[in-house]
Design a protein around this motif. Sequence first.
Motif, PDB file in Angstrom:
ATOM      1  N   ARG A 183     -22.673 -25.703  88.241  1.00  0.00           N
ATOM      2  CA  ARG A 183     -23.387 -25.401  86.987  1.00  0.00           C
ATOM      3  C   ARG A 183     -22.454 -25.524  85.790  1.00  0.00           C
ATOM      4  NH1 ARG A 183     -25.852 -19.353  85.673  1.00  0.00           N
ATOM      5  NH2 ARG A 183     -26.015 -19.605  83.403  1.00  0.00           N
ATOM      6  N   MET A 184     -21.228 -24.987  85.908  1.00  0.00           N
ATOM      7  CA  MET A 184     -20.287 -25.024  84.794  1.00  0.00           C
ATOM      8  C   MET A 184     -19.748 -26.429  84.559  1.00  0.00           C
ATOM      9  SD  MET A 184     -20.377 -22.004  83.608  1.00  0.00           S
ATOM     10  CE  MET A 184     -19.035 -22.150  82.442  1.00  0.00           C
ATOM     11  N   VAL A 185     -19.508 -27.177  85.632  1.00  0.00           N
ATOM     12  CA  VAL A 185     -19.010 -28.546  85.471  1.00  0.00           C
ATOM     13  C   VAL A 185     -20.048 -29.414  84.769  1.00  0.00           C
ATOM     14  CG1 VAL A 185     -18.317 -30.640  86.704  1.00  0.00           C
ATOM     15  CG2 VAL A 185     -17.435 -28.415  87.434  1.00  0.00           C
ATOM     16  N   ARG A 186     -21.298 -29.231  85.112  1.00  0.00           N
ATOM     17  CA  ARG A 186     -22.348 -30.011  84.449  1.00  0.00           C
ATOM     18  C   ARG A 186     -22.475 -29.641  82.972  1.00  0.00           C
ATOM     19  NH1 ARG A 186     -25.267 -33.236  87.610  1.00  0.00           N
ATOM     20  NH2 ARG A 186     -25.332 -32.872  89.865  1.00  0.00           N
ATOM     21  N   MET A 187     -22.203 -28.398  82.637  1.00  0.00           N
ATOM     22  CA  MET A 187     -22.280 -27.970  81.242  1.00  0.00           C
ATOM     23  C   MET A 187     -21.052 -28.385  80.434  1.00  0.00           C
ATOM     24  SD  MET A 187     -23.876 -24.122  81.730  1.00  0.00           S
ATOM     25  CE  MET A 187     -23.812 -23.752  79.969  1.00  0.00           C
ATOM     26  N   TYR A 188     -19.878 -28.401  81.078  1.00  0.00           N
ATOM     27  CA  TYR A 188     -18.621 -28.708  80.379  1.00  0.00           C
ATOM     28  C   TYR A 188     -17.819 -29.729  81.193  1.00  0.00           C
ATOM     29  CZ  TYR A 188     -20.039 -24.324  78.207  1.00  0.00           C
ATOM     30  OH  TYR A 188     -20.759 -23.333  77.581  1.00  0.00           O
ATOM     31  N   PRO A 189     -18.369 -30.923  81.406  1.00  0.00           N
ATOM     32  CA  PRO A 189     -17.701 -31.887  82.295  1.00  0.00           C
ATOM     33  C   PRO A 189     -16.338 -32.332  81.802  1.00  0.00           C
ATOM     34  CG  PRO A 189     -19.486 -32.947  81.087  1.00  0.00           C
ATOM     35  CD  PRO A 189     -19.618 -31.475  80.842  1.00  0.00           C
ATOM     36  N   GLU A 190     -16.133 -32.360  80.494  1.00  0.00           N
ATOM     37  CA  GLU A 190     -14.853 -32.831  79.969  1.00  0.00           C
ATOM     38  C   GLU A 190     -13.721 -31.846  80.263  1.00  0.00           C
ATOM     39  OE1 GLU A 190     -16.419 -29.984  77.048  1.00  0.00           O
ATOM     40  OE2 GLU A 190     -17.300 -31.609  78.235  1.00  0.00           O
ATOM     41  N   GLN A 191     -14.058 -30.603  80.628  1.00  0.00           N
ATOM     42  CA  GLN A 191     -13.023 -29.598  80.872  1.00  0.00           C
ATOM     43  C   GLN A 191     -12.710 -29.411  82.360  1.00  0.00           C
ATOM     44  OE1 GLN A 191     -12.678 -26.044  78.575  1.00  0.00           O
ATOM     45  NE2 GLN A 191     -14.089 -26.728  76.992  1.00  0.00           N
ATOM     46  N   TRP A 192     -13.311 -30.218  83.228  1.00  0.00           N
ATOM     47  CA  TRP A 192     -13.030 -30.090  84.657  1.00  0.00           C
ATOM     48  C   TRP A 192     -11.957 -31.091  85.079  1.00  0.00           C
ATOM     49  CZ3 TRP A 192     -15.138 -32.495  89.537  1.00  0.00           C
ATOM     50  CH2 TRP A 192     -14.822 -31.717  90.656  1.00  0.00           C
ATOM     51  N   PHE A 193     -11.242 -30.757  86.146  1.00  0.00           N
ATOM     52  CA  PHE A 193     -10.132 -31.569  86.638  1.00  0.00           C
ATOM     53  C   PHE A 193     -10.670 -32.687  87.542  1.00  0.00           C
ATOM     54  CE2 PHE A 193      -6.209 -31.594  89.578  1.00  0.00           C
ATOM     55  CZ  PHE A 193      -5.565 -32.523  88.793  1.00  0.00           C
ATOM     56  N   TRP A 194     -11.230 -33.726  86.942  1.00  0.00           N
ATOM     57  CA  TRP A 194     -11.839 -34.827  87.688  1.00  0.00           C
ATOM     58  C   TRP A 194     -10.815 -35.669  88.444  1.00  0.00           C
ATOM     59  CZ3 TRP A 194     -16.986 -35.658  88.422  1.00  0.00           C
ATOM     60  CH2 TRP A 194     -17.878 -34.969  87.581  1.00  0.00           C
ATOM     61  N   MET A 195      -9.545 -35.612  88.072  1.00  0.00           N
ATOM     62  CA  MET A 195      -8.534 -36.410  88.760  1.00  0.00           C
ATOM     63  C   MET A 195      -8.346 -35.977  90.215  1.00  0.00           C
ATOM     64  SD  MET A 195      -5.469 -37.002  85.994  1.00  0.00           S
ATOM     65  CE  MET A 195      -5.631 -35.414  85.189  1.00  0.00           C
TER      66      MET A 195
END
Length: 289
Positions: free
Chosen positions: A269-281
Amino acid sequence: MRDVCYNAFLPLGAALSLKRLQALGRGLGSLMWAALPARRRETTTCVRERLGVDEGRARELARESFRHSACSFLEIFHTRQVDPRFLRDRVEFENPELFARMSSTLRPVVATTAHLGSWELLVGLIGAFSSRSDCHVVVRLPKDEELGRMIMHMRSQPGIRILPHRDAATETLGHLRAGGMSAFLVDHNCKRAEAQFLPFLGEVAAVNKGPAILALRAKAEVWPCFLLRLPEGRFRFVTLPCLDTAGLTGSRAERIESICRFYTDAVERMVRMYPEQWFWMHRRWKTRP
């Protein structure tokens, strides 16, 4: 030789203000974006597939994720400077009533979070707001022992006990059963033997079931919480409603799955709301069923 380098680097990082650390982090993230084309493409593809956005938007989010993640790693140098004054001056609260309940409950607490926002500063905040005598923070350390010791030093402070995850189970369970609080990052990939396989962002992922097992055995409340980065050096503390594991029914395996699903859904839920702040690497979907 490495320990000399790390010990020399530590006071330099700690001497920088939070504003300069964040500026350095954004610059480092931009440098990584330019210097790591394979990881850049891999991350962009992952964002596009998991969020269902077009290539341009995926690239924009991936680039910003590089910057946010570099900021988060460098913010570890500021963790020991987080105190009640920092909490008062820099942090706003989403769902303050839930935050008050989490920080004042007399029940055992398993706090779950993710590599999202300012996760290193969140460690310091736990010590600043918790009324408990001690909080255990269970972490995965790098293979480099000297680097691991430096990381544990920077994260440790009064009220915070850092435990390597390989050796944490017995001590953490005892701490929880005594009414304590333990915190876990629950969004990293894990080995198959440690995993509960569940959907995450539309793809099955290996979810670490260790926090769920400990929460169930201690009959703890599971509280998802996150520290988001805002402009001008400010932050937002997000507390989501808890799951009381004492009220779960079904077999032991079903209850463990329910807890894993609960904190995984909270992270999604949080990643979908703030995707730019998640560690996608991070290669989140590396371990397969």
